[in-house]
Every structure is written in structure tokens, then in C-alpha cells.
Write a protein that holds these residues in place. Sequence first.
Motif, PDB file in Angstrom:
ATOM      1  N   SER A   1      -7.967   1.322  -4.419  1.00 23.39           N
ATOM      2  CA  SER A   1      -6.463   1.446  -3.930  1.00 23.39           C
ATOM      3  C   SER A   1      -5.422   1.637  -5.619  1.00 23.39           C
ATOM      4  O   SER A   1      -4.423   1.632  -4.639  1.00 23.39           O
TER       5      SER A   1
ATOM      6  N   PHE B   1       0.821  -1.625   0.081  1.00 24.65           N
ATOM      7  CA  PHE B   1      -0.012   0.127  -0.256  1.00 24.65           C
ATOM      8  C   PHE B   1       0.441   1.460  -0.288  1.00 24.65           C
ATOM      9  O   PHE B   1       0.454   1.952  -0.342  1.00 24.65           O
TER      10      PHE B   1
ATOM     11  N   THR C   1       1.098   2.952  -3.376  1.00 27.27           N
ATOM     12  CA  THR C   1       0.013   3.938  -3.714  1.00 27.27           C
ATOM     13  C   THR C   1      -0.133   5.456  -3.415  1.00 27.27           C
ATOM     14  O   THR C   1      -0.044   6.831  -3.610  1.00 27.27           O
TER      15      THR C   1
ATOM     16  N   SER D   1      -8.229   1.355   7.906  1.00 22.05           N
ATOM     17  CA  SER D   1      -7.587   0.091   7.782  1.00 22.05           C
ATOM     18  C   SER D   1      -6.775   0.207   9.157  1.00 22.05           C
ATOM     19  O   SER D   1      -6.951  -1.110   9.645  1.00 22.05           O
TER      20      SER D   1
ATOM     21  N   TYR E   1      -8.156   6.917   5.152  1.00 24.61           N
ATOM     22  CA  TYR E   1      -7.899   5.641   4.348  1.00 24.61           C
ATOM     23  C   TYR E   1      -7.951   4.417   5.693  1.00 24.61           C
ATOM     24  O   TYR E   1      -7.642   3.990   6.309  1.00 24.61           O
TER      25      TYR E   1
ATOM     26  N   VAL F   1      -0.018   0.465   6.827  1.00 22.14           N
ATOM     27  CA  VAL F   1      -1.013   1.556   5.757  1.00 22.14           C
ATOM     28  C   VAL F   1      -0.965   2.948   6.221  1.00 22.14           C
ATOM     29  O   VAL F   1      -0.387   4.160   5.896  1.00 22.14           O
TER      30      VAL F   1
ATOM     31  N   ASN G   1     -11.410  -3.231   4.118  1.00 25.45           N
ATOM     32  CA  ASN G   1     -10.627  -4.325   2.972  1.00 25.45           C
ATOM     33  C   ASN G   1      -9.756  -5.350   3.950  1.00 25.45           C
ATOM     34  O   ASN G   1      -9.786  -6.469   4.149  1.00 25.45           O
TER      35      ASN G   1
ATOM     36  N   TYR H   1     -12.017  -3.408  -4.881  1.00 25.90           N
ATOM     37  CA  TYR H   1     -11.187  -2.449  -4.217  1.00 25.90           C
ATOM     38  C   TYR H   1     -10.188  -2.135  -4.979  1.00 25.90           C
ATOM     39  O   TYR H   1      -9.490  -1.354  -4.719  1.00 25.90           O
TER      40      TYR H   1
END
Length: 393
Positions: A225, A25, A28, A254, A250, A146, A308, A221
Motif C-alpha cells: 500500500s 488509497f 498512494t 480491489s 491492483y 480504489v 485486502n 499489506y
Amino acid sequence: MSSKNIKLSVFLCLSMCLGIGILRFSYTALLPSTREAFGWTTGFASILGSANLLGYLIGAFWAMRLPQTKIMTRYIQIAAITGMLSLFCCAFSDFAQAWYIFWRVVSGVSGGLLMILSPSVVAQCCDIQDRFKINFVGFSGIGIGVLLATLFLPYLDQISAQTAWLILCSFALIICMCLSVLLQQFSHHLSAQTVQSVSKTPLNALFYSLMIVYACSAFAYIPHSLFWIDYLSHELGLNLFWINFNWILYGLGSALGAFAAYSLARKFGNFFALKILYSFYIAAIFIATLNASPVLTFASSFFTGMLNPAVVFLTSYTILQLYGVAYKRLWSIATLSFASVQLIGGLSFSTLQHLGVTYHQQFLLASFILLLGTLQLAWYARSKHYKQTEQTP
């Protein structure tokens, strides 16, 4: 919790933090600044995302082939170290494109190995009555990873992309050292285990139903993502502050995902909790199409981030509870399904974007696919009389 259970919880938490939260992650989160600093095109950045998904698929397949012995600890250490190196090697610009593709594949392979082998080690080393708590704490590591990747987002306009990658590499190095110490204490226990043959474990429609909805979640997702930041920037025209705020939401979601799943499963049982989580997941993706209020965007960021890791944790634990010693093989199958659909989904959404399909239409497609998966899970689970174990503290 006993000392052994605490160590197992920390070990799994760190593995998930590194394997999923950081190695996957973080890309991203860092993509916009890295793309600008390194001069990457949008197409090449998308290729790197697909390379990581391909590596994750390779890692999951590799992990499935490994025996359930102490050799798993060796591969976990190798995966952690190579994953850390992949972050370091992506911190520098002016290399050939093949360099970055290779290391993003390596990062994905490391994540796939950690995702399957670490929970398998825990499953063999802990008592049955302690599994729920240990897995809850352990899978919280996904969200923590994350969150770590998002904590310094507000400062990306003050630090270089290279510095950001090196910060993540430092986190990974600390985790590698901790994992090395913890694994030494589990190796002897694993070598003493006699794992039963699981090649002929009977599977039923409910298992395949779990796999279908889990794979649907992998497809659903993808827009958040891979394209969420780009959507916030170019479609909604948000400035850097609000983009970072959404991504931090986000990350916060998480971090709370496993706790949400844990609380629901204790109250309603595994399958009913999964149906609740998937229903909210559908809504969280769908409201991304409604940009009448910033609150809806905030809610979509927070809840997609939360749901998620929530469904990952509860799906893994449900398989462990239902199938026991077959867990490693079946969790490998689940992860392979997830990774395969994720790779196909990533390529599909990239193609749709190239063909001019709008972000809103992509979000609608994602929520519709997840709706179909959730409906078939509700159908198969409604009349089945399986014991849905709810562990007590």
C-alpha cells in the motif's frame, strides 16, 4: 431486493468508496506525480502517509465513543464533507508542510468515521436475512473507490497533479450529495431503534483470534500500500506504462475483493473462507519477491488488491453475525486494532527502509507475520462449534 435494501446497499457502497477507496488509497496512486509536482521529499511524503494512518486511528476511536442513535447520520455527513474538503485542500502547491499534514489527518479521521458508522447504520436498519447481500454490495465500494483512483493514472503524464486531485474531489462531492439524500431516509428509522446495552457482551478466544489475524493483515499489506509503486519504479525499473498497469490491476482486484469473499463464504462458511483468503494473501505478498517473470508481479498486484477488501468485508460480517447488537463496539475495536498496527507497521517499514532493509526482505517479513496470524486462526477455529451463518439470496 426491496427498495430499502437497495438504498442501504448503495449508501454503504458510497461510504466505503469515499472513506477507504478515495480518502486513503488515492494518495498512494497520486503520490509519485504529486511528490514531483509539489517538490516534496521522500521523507515528507512518508510523513503524510503516516498522518493519514494516525487520522484513521483517531476516527475509529471517535466513532466507537458515539451512541448508536441518529447522531451517527450527522457524523457521517460531516465526515464525508470534511473528507471532500481535504482532497480539495491538497490539490494546491506552495503551502506550508503543516497544511498538508493537517488535511491528511482530517482525511484519515473521515475515513475512520465512515468505516465504522456506516456499517453500523446498515446493521440497525436492515433485517437479519438481508445483511449478507447488503454488506457484500456495500463493502464492494472499497474496491470501486480504489479503482476510481487508478482510472486516470495512464493520463497523469497529460494532466497536472492538481487536476488529478480536483477530479477526486469532484467524485467525493457527488458522493457527499448522494449520502445526504440517503441518510435523510434512515434517520427516522434509527431514532426509533432501542439498542440494547452491549457493554457486557461476553467475548471468547475466537473473537480475539479474529482480531489477531486482522491486525496481522494490517501489518502485512503495508509494503504494497505504501511502497509498491516505488518498488516497481526503482527496484524493477519499470516505465510509467507498466507501473500504471500494475496499479490498475491492483484497483481491478480491489473491485472484486468483496465478491470473492461473498462467493467463498456462501460455499464454505465464514471461517473456512477467511482461512482460504488469508492463505492466498500470504502467497500474493510472497510472490512479490520473485521477479523472474512479469506475470508474478501482475499476480501480486491483482491479488493483494483483491484480498485486502475481501478480508475486511468478511471479518466485519463475521463479527456482525456472531455478536449482533454489539457489532458497532466490536467492529470499532477491530478497526482500532487494524489502524494501530497499520500505523506502527508504516513507521516500522519506513525505519527498515531507512536502515537499508531491501524490499524483498520487507515482503518476506510481511508474509511471515500474516502466516503466523493465519496459523493461530486455524488453530482456534478448528474445533469450535460456532454457527457460521451462510445467507441465501
